[in-house]
Motif scaffolding. Structure first.
Motif, PDB file in Angstrom:
ATOM      1  N   ALA A 146      11.733   6.510  -6.861  1.00 55.79           N
ATOM      2  CA  ALA A 146      12.671   6.383  -5.742  1.00 55.79           C
ATOM      3  C   ALA A 146      12.011   6.734  -4.414  1.00 55.79           C
ATOM      4  N   VAL A 147      11.217   7.810  -4.402  1.00 60.48           N
ATOM      5  CA  VAL A 147      10.540   8.205  -3.165  1.00 60.48           C
ATOM      6  C   VAL A 147       9.534   7.143  -2.743  1.00 60.48           C
ATOM      7  N   ALA A 148       8.793   6.588  -3.700  1.00 61.00           N
ATOM      8  CA  ALA A 148       7.802   5.556  -3.379  1.00 61.00           C
ATOM      9  C   ALA A 148       8.473   4.309  -2.804  1.00 61.00           C
ATOM     10  N   VAL A 149       9.545   3.863  -3.456  1.00 62.71           N
ATOM     11  CA  VAL A 149      10.253   2.678  -2.972  1.00 62.71           C
ATOM     12  C   VAL A 149      10.891   2.952  -1.614  1.00 62.71           C
ATOM     13  N   GLY A 150      11.505   4.136  -1.456  1.00 63.68           N
ATOM     14  CA  GLY A 150      12.119   4.476  -0.181  1.00 63.68           C
ATOM     15  C   GLY A 150      11.118   4.527   0.954  1.00 63.68           C
ATOM     16  N   ALA A 151       9.934   5.081   0.682  1.00 63.05           N
ATOM     17  CA  ALA A 151       8.900   5.147   1.720  1.00 63.05           C
ATOM     18  C   ALA A 151       8.436   3.752   2.122  1.00 63.05           C
ATOM     19  N   ALA A 152       8.303   2.854   1.139  1.00 61.71           N
ATOM     20  CA  ALA A 152       7.874   1.486   1.454  1.00 61.71           C
ATOM     21  C   ALA A 152       8.928   0.756   2.272  1.00 61.71           C
ATOM     22  N   ALA A 182      11.195   2.163   4.210  1.00 63.86           N
ATOM     23  CA  ALA A 182      11.246   2.780   5.543  1.00 63.86           C
ATOM     24  C   ALA A 182      10.086   2.336   6.415  1.00 63.86           C
ATOM     25  N   ALA A 183       8.918   2.133   5.805  1.00 62.39           N
ATOM     26  CA  ALA A 183       7.742   1.715   6.562  1.00 62.39           C
ATOM     27  C   ALA A 183       7.721   0.209   6.823  1.00 62.39           C
ATOM     28  N   GLY A 184       8.637  -0.515   6.183  1.00 66.29           N
ATOM     29  CA  GLY A 184       8.690  -1.959   6.367  1.00 66.29           C
ATOM     30  C   GLY A 184       7.616  -2.719   5.623  1.00 66.29           C
ATOM     31  N   THR A 185       7.018  -2.108   4.584  1.00 70.91           N
ATOM     32  CA  THR A 185       5.948  -2.763   3.833  1.00 70.91           C
ATOM     33  C   THR A 185       6.407  -3.260   2.463  1.00 70.91           C
ATOM     34  N   TRP A 186       7.665  -3.021   2.112  1.00 75.90           N
ATOM     35  CA  TRP A 186       8.163  -3.424   0.801  1.00 75.90           C
ATOM     36  C   TRP A 186       7.985  -4.926   0.616  1.00 75.90           C
ATOM     37  N   ASN A 187       7.310  -5.296  -0.478  1.00 77.14           N
ATOM     38  CA  ASN A 187       6.959  -6.703  -0.715  1.00 77.14           C
ATOM     39  C   ASN A 187       7.353  -7.087  -2.122  1.00 77.14           C
ATOM     40  N   LEU A 188       8.550  -7.621  -2.277  1.00 72.02           N
ATOM     41  CA  LEU A 188       9.061  -7.994  -3.587  1.00 72.02           C
ATOM     42  C   LEU A 188       8.360  -9.257  -4.059  1.00 72.02           C
ATOM     43  N   ILE A 189       7.484  -9.112  -5.062  1.00 75.57           N
ATOM     44  CA  ILE A 189       6.642 -10.242  -5.459  1.00 75.57           C
ATOM     45  C   ILE A 189       7.315 -11.132  -6.490  1.00 75.57           C
ATOM     46  N   LEU A 190       8.431 -10.696  -7.090  1.00 72.34           N
ATOM     47  CA  LEU A 190       9.100 -11.500  -8.095  1.00 72.34           C
ATOM     48  C   LEU A 190      10.399 -12.093  -7.579  1.00 72.34           C
ATOM     49  N   GLY A 191      10.621 -12.013  -6.284  1.00 76.36           N
ATOM     50  CA  GLY A 191      11.842 -12.569  -5.715  1.00 76.36           C
ATOM     51  C   GLY A 191      11.724 -14.070  -5.529  1.00 76.36           C
ATOM     52  N   PRO A 192      12.804 -14.713  -5.131  1.00 79.12           N
ATOM     53  CA  PRO A 192      12.768 -16.164  -4.903  1.00 79.12           C
ATOM     54  C   PRO A 192      11.849 -16.511  -3.763  1.00 79.12           C
ATOM     55  N   VAL A 199       0.818  -1.207   0.000  1.00 77.32           N
ATOM     56  CA  VAL A 199       0.000   0.000   0.000  1.00 77.32           C
ATOM     57  C   VAL A 199       0.853   1.258   0.000  1.00 77.32           C
ATOM     58  N   VAL A 200       1.952   1.262   0.721  1.00 83.81           N
ATOM     59  CA  VAL A 200       2.722   2.486   0.915  1.00 83.81           C
ATOM     60  C   VAL A 200       3.335   2.980  -0.385  1.00 83.81           C
ATOM     61  N   SER A 201       4.044   2.118  -1.094  1.00 81.90           N
ATOM     62  CA  SER A 201       4.707   2.558  -2.326  1.00 81.90           C
ATOM     63  C   SER A 201       3.698   3.051  -3.358  1.00 81.90           C
ATOM     64  N   ALA A 202       2.599   2.320  -3.530  1.00 79.36           N
ATOM     65  CA  ALA A 202       1.582   2.727  -4.496  1.00 79.36           C
ATOM     66  C   ALA A 202       0.905   4.030  -4.080  1.00 79.36           C
ATOM     67  N   ALA A 203       0.608   4.180  -2.772  1.00 79.87           N
ATOM     68  CA  ALA A 203      -0.056   5.393  -2.300  1.00 79.87           C
ATOM     69  C   ALA A 203       0.848   6.606  -2.444  1.00 79.87           C
ATOM     70  N   VAL A 204       2.126   6.460  -2.115  1.00 79.90           N
ATOM     71  CA  VAL A 204       3.056   7.583  -2.245  1.00 79.90           C
ATOM     72  C   VAL A 204       3.225   7.980  -3.703  1.00 79.90           C
ATOM     73  N   ALA A 205       3.391   7.000  -4.583  1.00 77.17           N
ATOM     74  CA  ALA A 205       3.528   7.307  -6.009  1.00 77.17           C
ATOM     75  C   ALA A 205       2.281   7.996  -6.547  1.00 77.17           C
ATOM     76  N   LEU A 206       1.109   7.503  -6.170  1.00 75.66           N
ATOM     77  CA  LEU A 206      -0.132   8.099  -6.639  1.00 75.66           C
ATOM     78  C   LEU A 206      -0.288   9.531  -6.132  1.00 75.66           C
ATOM     79  N   ALA A 207       0.059   9.770  -4.877  1.00 76.00           N
ATOM     80  CA  ALA A 207      -0.051  11.118  -4.320  1.00 76.00           C
ATOM     81  C   ALA A 207       0.860  12.102  -5.053  1.00 76.00           C
ATOM     82  N   LEU A 208       2.091  11.682  -5.338  1.00 77.41           N
ATOM     83  CA  LEU A 208       3.013  12.552  -6.067  1.00 77.41           C
ATOM     84  C   LEU A 208       2.521  12.808  -7.487  1.00 77.41           C
ATOM     85  N   GLU A 209       1.961  11.797  -8.110  1.00 78.76           N
ATOM     86  CA  GLU A 209       1.441  11.964  -9.468  1.00 78.76           C
ATOM     87  C   GLU A 209       0.269  12.936  -9.502  1.00 78.76           C
ATOM     88  N   LEU A 210      -0.627  12.836  -8.523  1.00 79.71           N
ATOM     89  CA  LEU A 210      -1.782  13.735  -8.495  1.00 79.71           C
ATOM     90  C   LEU A 210      -1.361  15.185  -8.272  1.00 79.71           C
TER      91      LEU A 210
END
Length: 262
Positions: A243-249, A251-261, A38-49
């Motif tokens: 970069a800001v979206a990924v960094g925020a995720a 930092a918040a501990g929500t980063w979820n790499l879905i294509l990793g092993p 949620v964090v990375s997508a929400a931050v990216a969307l907010a910056l885009e808007l």
């Protein structure tokens, strides 16, 4: 036919090289594709808007162009909420439907991610002319001229296909064969349009070959495709949003790499 009407060709990004718009959209989309939180997508969307008003689209034009995105994103979220992977507390369970804390969080992340990826793409490309895009792909990215010109010619034919479909529909109605049997009518019209498309494609290929579009060697171009400071600035903005979206995720501990092993 162009990808936009003349009213949309205003604003800060209207005259930017389409290759830069393609690159900026890719820079934003790629990190969001590799994560689902949620964090990375929400931050990216907010910056885009915040930046979308500078694209030069009026709010009426903006909603007219992007309403399919606003419709598709919640529908995608609802599907994930009902049938996504369940985890945590289960709120509703009926047959194949299972709404849980995890599925709701996943649905929210999916909805925001769809909006964050699709909105900048629509806003950036609503001011793209197909010829400008072809010039940029061939001159800036150095793609094969034959492929680029063939794609441009095919894109120019889309409007003719729509006109052909309407003409076929009116002709069948005038002959009294379009009043019933919708499926049969659609198949017949689709086959007729396929035949027309093949004939037109053969004629177009012959005409382009006769005019030297398939000749070997470097080509000359009627219009120079420029790539300068404005284009690099747009790419930098796209990279900064990612970069800001990924960094925020992270930092918040929500980063979820879905294509990793695993």
């Amino acid at each position: 036919m162009t990808l936009l009407d003349s009213r949309a060709r205003v604003g800060a990004v209207a005259e930017i090289n389409p290759v830069a718009k393609l690159g900026a959209a890719a820079l934003i989309a790629v990190p969001l594709v590799f994560t689902l939180d949620v964090v990375s997508a929400a931050v990216a969307l907010a910056l885009e808007l915040v930046l979308i008003p500078f694209a030069g689209l009026g709010w009426r034009e903006f909603w007219a162009r992007t309403w399919p995105v606003w419709l598709a994103a919640p529908l995608t979220g609802v599907t994930i909420a009902l049938y996504g992977q369940a985890s945590g507390q289960v709120y509703v369970e009926w047959l194949a439907v299972r709404v849980s804390e995890g599925s709701l969080l996943l649905a929210a992340a999916t909805t925001l991610r769809v909006l964050a990826i699709a909105l900048p793409s629509v806003v950036l490309f609503v001011t793209v002319d197909p010829t400008d895009l072809a010039d940029g792909l061939a001159q800036v990215l150095k793609l094969p001229a034959r492929f680029v010109l063939g794609a441009l010619a095919g894109l120019r034919m889309v409007g003719l296909f729509l006109d052909d479909w309407r003409a076929l529909e009116l002709a069948r109605r005038a002959r009294g064969v379009a009043d019933r049997g919708r499926i049969r009518r659609f198949v017949g019209m689709a086959f007729a349009l396929l035949v027309l498309s093949i004939r037109r494609g053969a004629k177009l290929a012959t005409a382009m070959e006769a005019r030297g579009f398939g000749a070997p060697g470097p080509r000359t171009w009627a219009r120079e495709s420029r790539f300068g400071a404005r284009e690099f600035l747009l790419l930098a903005i796209g990279a900064a949003i990612a970069a800001v979206a990924v960094g925020a995720a992270i930092a918040a501990g929500t980063w979820n790499l879905i294509l990793g092993p695993g």
